[in-house]
Design an enzyme around this catalytic site. Structure first.
Site, short mmCIF file in Angstrom:
data_model
loop_
_atom_site.label_atom_id
_atom_site.label_comp_id
_atom_site.label_asym_id
_atom_site.label_seq_id
_atom_site.Cartn_x
_atom_site.Cartn_y
_atom_site.Cartn_z
N ILE A 34 0.82 -1.21 0.00
CA ILE A 34 0.00 0.00 0.00
C ILE A 34 0.86 1.27 0.00
O ILE A 34 0.40 2.34 -0.42
CB ILE A 34 -0.96 -0.02 1.22
CG1 ILE A 34 -2.18 0.80 0.98
CG2 ILE A 34 -0.26 0.37 2.51
CD1 ILE A 34 -3.30 0.57 1.99
N ASN A 92 11.46 -8.69 7.05
CA ASN A 92 11.79 -8.11 8.34
C ASN A 92 11.22 -8.99 9.45
O ASN A 92 10.06 -9.40 9.38
CB ASN A 92 11.17 -6.71 8.45
CG ASN A 92 11.79 -5.74 7.47
OD1 ASN A 92 13.01 -5.69 7.33
ND2 ASN A 92 10.96 -4.97 6.78
N GLU A 100 6.59 -4.33 10.95
CA GLU A 100 5.37 -3.62 11.36
C GLU A 100 4.15 -4.53 11.43
O GLU A 100 3.28 -4.33 12.26
CB GLU A 100 5.08 -2.46 10.39
CG GLU A 100 6.01 -1.27 10.64
CD GLU A 100 5.99 -0.25 9.53
OE1 GLU A 100 5.07 -0.30 8.68
OE2 GLU A 100 6.90 0.60 9.52
N HIS A 105 6.06 -12.19 6.02
CA HIS A 105 5.90 -11.76 4.62
C HIS A 105 7.26 -11.52 3.99
O HIS A 105 8.22 -11.18 4.69
CB HIS A 105 5.05 -10.49 4.50
CG HIS A 105 5.45 -9.38 5.42
ND1 HIS A 105 5.10 -9.37 6.75
CD2 HIS A 105 6.17 -8.25 5.21
CE1 HIS A 105 5.58 -8.26 7.33
NE2 HIS A 105 6.24 -7.56 6.40
N HIS A 107 8.98 -9.12 1.14
CA HIS A 107 8.84 -7.98 0.24
C HIS A 107 9.55 -8.34 -1.07
O HIS A 107 10.63 -8.93 -1.05
CB HIS A 107 9.55 -6.75 0.81
CG HIS A 107 8.96 -6.22 2.09
ND1 HIS A 107 8.10 -5.15 2.11
CD2 HIS A 107 9.11 -6.61 3.37
CE1 HIS A 107 7.76 -4.89 3.38
NE2 HIS A 107 8.35 -5.76 4.16
P1 AMP Z 1 7.13 -4.75 7.55
O1 AMP Z 1 7.65 -3.45 8.10
O2 AMP Z 1 8.18 -5.62 6.95
O3 AMP Z 1 6.26 -5.46 8.55
O4 AMP Z 1 6.23 -4.35 6.31
C1 AMP Z 1 4.84 -4.21 6.36
C2 AMP Z 1 4.41 -3.66 5.01
O5 AMP Z 1 3.00 -3.81 4.91
C3 AMP Z 1 4.72 -2.17 4.80
O6 AMP Z 1 5.55 -2.02 3.66
C4 AMP Z 1 3.34 -1.54 4.61
O7 AMP Z 1 3.34 -0.51 3.67
C5 AMP Z 1 2.51 -2.74 4.15
N1 AMP Z 1 1.07 -2.65 4.40
C6 AMP Z 1 0.47 -2.31 5.56
N2 AMP Z 1 -0.86 -2.36 5.42
C7 AMP Z 1 -1.11 -2.76 4.14
C8 AMP Z 1 -2.29 -3.01 3.38
N3 AMP Z 1 -3.51 -2.86 3.91
N4 AMP Z 1 -2.15 -3.40 2.09
C9 AMP Z 1 -0.91 -3.55 1.55
N5 AMP Z 1 0.22 -3.34 2.22
C10 AMP Z 1 0.14 -2.95 3.49
#
Ligand code: AMP
Length: 123
Positions: A34, A92, A100, A105, A107
């Site tokens: 997103i 991460n 976060e 997941h 990337h």
């Molecule tokens: P991390 O910091 O590795 O946990 O990455 C979490 C990722 O999820 C971040 O790059 C966010 O931009 C992404 N993210 C959070 N909410 C959503 C959503 N609803 N749809 C798509 N990506 C998301």
């Protein structure tokens, strides 16, 4: 730490929150991030409830593990990254990596030069 079934990716998997889907099968779901950090920024998540990379690799069955990585490679193919100039995979885990969303997941970044591997210097 227990898996939080209300994390945002769990909600996406349940269909409670929409996503821009790229690929889905029994083992994985891929969608666009997103808040993209590169020209191409996708996320590939397992369909099972795993918090982090270590949690996934410790607890998932062999079938889930193979299914996830085959799906990840299909995403790379679907996004034509194999035919491009390369790509970067990143996952991460925990607070030092600033994870976060507590659902494992990967990337996927691509379609541009991605620069150095890390933006912070070693202490
Ligand atoms: P991390 O910091 O590795 O946990 O990455 C979490 C990722 O999820 C971040 O790059 C966010 O931009 C992404 N993210 C959070 N909410 C959503 C959503 N609803 N749809 C798509 N990506 C998301």
């Amino acid at each position: 730490m227990a898996y939080d079934p209300n994390n945002i990716f769990a909600k996406i998997l349940k269909g409670d929150i929409p996503c821009q889907k790229i690929y889905q099968d029994n083992f994985a779901l891929a969608f666009y991030d997103i808040n993209p950090q590169a020209t191409l920024h996708a996320l590939v998540i397992p369909t099972g409830p795993y918090i982090s990379s270590d949690d996934f690799h410790e607890k998932a069955s062999d079938t889930e593990l193979v299914g996830y990585y085959r799906a990840l490679n299909k995403v790379i193919e679907t996004l034509s990254l194999k035919d491009n100039d390369g790509y970067r995979l990143l996952s991460n885990s925990g607070k030092n990596a600033k994870q976060e969303v507590p659902h494992f997941h990967t990337h996927v970044f691509g379609k541009q030069f991605l620069g150095p591997m890390l933006s912070v210097a070693k202490k």
